[in-house]
Write an enzyme that holds these catalytic residues in place. Structure first.
Site, PDB file in Angstrom:
ATOM      1  N   ARG A  33       0.831  -1.207   0.000  1.00  0.00           N
ATOM      2  CA  ARG A  33       0.000   0.000   0.000  1.00  0.00           C
ATOM      3  C   ARG A  33       0.864   1.254   0.000  1.00  0.00           C
ATOM      4  O   ARG A  33       1.878   1.329   0.708  1.00  0.00           O
ATOM      5  CB  ARG A  33      -0.922   0.015   1.223  1.00  0.00           C
ATOM      6  N   ASP A  34       0.424   2.234  -0.786  1.00  0.00           N
ATOM      7  CA  ASP A  34       1.108   3.522  -0.786  1.00  0.00           C
ATOM      8  C   ASP A  34       0.933   4.175   0.590  1.00  0.00           C
ATOM      9  O   ASP A  34      -0.158   4.168   1.170  1.00  0.00           O
ATOM     10  CB  ASP A  34       0.527   4.427  -1.877  1.00  0.00           C
ATOM     11  N   ILE A  35       2.017   4.744   1.103  1.00  0.00           N
ATOM     12  CA  ILE A  35       2.003   5.345   2.446  1.00  0.00           C
ATOM     13  C   ILE A  35       1.161   6.619   2.491  1.00  0.00           C
ATOM     14  O   ILE A  35       0.727   7.053   3.565  1.00  0.00           O
ATOM     15  CB  ILE A  35       3.457   5.607   2.902  1.00  0.00           C
ATOM     16  N   ASN A  89       4.629   6.922 -13.234  1.00  0.00           N
ATOM     17  CA  ASN A  89       5.289   8.221 -13.392  1.00  0.00           C
ATOM     18  C   ASN A  89       6.751   7.978 -13.780  1.00  0.00           C
ATOM     19  O   ASN A  89       7.416   7.117 -13.197  1.00  0.00           O
ATOM     20  CB  ASN A  89       5.228   9.009 -12.089  1.00  0.00           C
ATOM     21  N   VAL A  98      10.243   8.470  -6.381  1.00  0.00           N
ATOM     22  CA  VAL A  98      11.039   7.307  -5.968  1.00  0.00           C
ATOM     23  C   VAL A  98      11.576   6.635  -7.228  1.00  0.00           C
ATOM     24  O   VAL A  98      10.794   6.187  -8.087  1.00  0.00           O
ATOM     25  CB  VAL A  98      10.201   6.316  -5.135  1.00  0.00           C
ATOM     26  N   HIS A 102       7.770   1.707 -10.436  1.00  0.00           N
ATOM     27  CA  HIS A 102       6.583   1.233  -9.720  1.00  0.00           C
ATOM     28  C   HIS A 102       5.334   1.602 -10.489  1.00  0.00           C
ATOM     29  O   HIS A 102       5.282   2.637 -11.153  1.00  0.00           O
ATOM     30  CB  HIS A 102       6.522   1.818  -8.301  1.00  0.00           C
ATOM     31  N   MET A 103       4.365   0.739 -10.341  1.00  0.00           N
ATOM     32  CA  MET A 103       3.064   0.950 -10.962  1.00  0.00           C
ATOM     33  C   MET A 103       2.074   1.292  -9.860  1.00  0.00           C
ATOM     34  O   MET A 103       1.886   0.521  -8.915  1.00  0.00           O
ATOM     35  CB  MET A 103       2.662  -0.344 -11.681  1.00  0.00           C
ATOM     36  N   HIS A 104       1.465   2.472  -9.952  1.00  0.00           N
ATOM     37  CA  HIS A 104       0.397   2.839  -9.022  1.00  0.00           C
ATOM     38  C   HIS A 104      -0.895   2.173  -9.488  1.00  0.00           C
ATOM     39  O   HIS A 104      -1.203   2.202 -10.694  1.00  0.00           O
ATOM     40  CB  HIS A 104       0.150   4.352  -9.046  1.00  0.00           C
TER      41      HIS A 104
HETATM   42  P1  AMP Z   1       6.091   8.527  -7.588  1.00  0.00           P
HETATM   43  O1  AMP Z   1       5.744   9.969  -7.405  1.00  0.00           O
HETATM   44  O2  AMP Z   1       5.418   7.921  -8.796  1.00  0.00           O
HETATM   45  O3  AMP Z   1       7.582   8.275  -7.559  1.00  0.00           O
HETATM   46  O4  AMP Z   1       5.431   7.780  -6.370  1.00  0.00           O
HETATM   47  C1  AMP Z   1       6.109   7.429  -5.221  1.00  0.00           C
HETATM   48  C2  AMP Z   1       5.062   6.956  -4.253  1.00  0.00           C
HETATM   49  O5  AMP Z   1       5.697   6.257  -3.212  1.00  0.00           O
HETATM   50  C3  AMP Z   1       4.253   8.088  -3.613  1.00  0.00           C
HETATM   51  O6  AMP Z   1       2.867   7.917  -3.921  1.00  0.00           O
HETATM   52  C4  AMP Z   1       4.546   7.937  -2.123  1.00  0.00           C
HETATM   53  O7  AMP Z   1       3.429   8.206  -1.313  1.00  0.00           O
HETATM   54  C5  AMP Z   1       4.977   6.487  -2.035  1.00  0.00           C
HETATM   55  N1  AMP Z   1       5.861   6.149  -0.930  1.00  0.00           N
HETATM   56  C6  AMP Z   1       6.957   6.817  -0.523  1.00  0.00           C
HETATM   57  N2  AMP Z   1       7.536   6.189   0.515  1.00  0.00           N
HETATM   58  C7  AMP Z   1       6.776   5.079   0.762  1.00  0.00           C
HETATM   59  C8  AMP Z   1       6.851   4.022   1.713  1.00  0.00           C
HETATM   60  N3  AMP Z   1       7.828   3.959   2.632  1.00  0.00           N
HETATM   61  N4  AMP Z   1       5.901   3.072   1.680  1.00  0.00           N
HETATM   62  C9  AMP Z   1       4.907   3.127   0.778  1.00  0.00           C
HETATM   63  N5  AMP Z   1       4.794   4.087  -0.157  1.00  0.00           N
HETATM   64  C10 AMP Z   1       5.718   5.057  -0.155  1.00  0.00           C
END
Ligand code: AMP
Ligand code: ZN
Length: 116
Positions: A33-35, A89, A98, A102-104
């Protein structure tokens, strides 16, 4: 921008060095899950190997990348999402923060039509 695997947030989650609310795992992929969720359901699907961005995918990653879509479908099914949105993204100009691909997977609310 590149991040060495040893200092990568998502590599640390793969390694169990940082906690995550895990949704799915197999030999190659992890979902959690996204934080900071942007929808009632907001999962992230990542490969366990460090690939920084979509631009770093090469043909040998094709099956791995394809399987990310299959996991997205499985998560949506498991969480009874009648519809959902998948986003990758890419680079800071594309909203990537990050640098581990990753795939949202976003759902559980009405997503706006289009991408506005
Ligand atoms: P992006 O902007 O596509 O790089 O998305 C990075 C995502 O990672 C964001 O939606 C953050 O909320 C999520 N994120 C950052 N740190 C963590 C974590 N420790 N656990 C889960 N999700 C995270
Ligand atoms: Zn990484």
């Amino acid at each position: 921008m590149s991040t060495a695997a040893h200092e990568c947030l998502f590599c640390k989650i793969v390694a169990g060095e940082l906690p995550a609310n895990r949704l799915y795992e197999d030999d190659e992929l992890l979902a959690f899950r996204d934080i900071s969720p942007k929808a009632p359901f907001h999962g992230l699907i990542i490969p366990k190997i460090h690939i920084a961005t979509l631009n770093d995918l090469v043909p040998s990653h094709a099956a791995l990348a394809g399987r990310m879509f299959l996991v997205a479908k499985e998560l949506a099914n498991e969480h009874e999402l009648p519809g959902y949105r998948v986003v990758v993204n890419t680079n800071s100009e594309g909203g990537q923060v990050v640098f581990h691909i990753h795939m949202h997977v976003l759902g559980g609310r009405q997503m706006t039509a289009g991408l506005g």
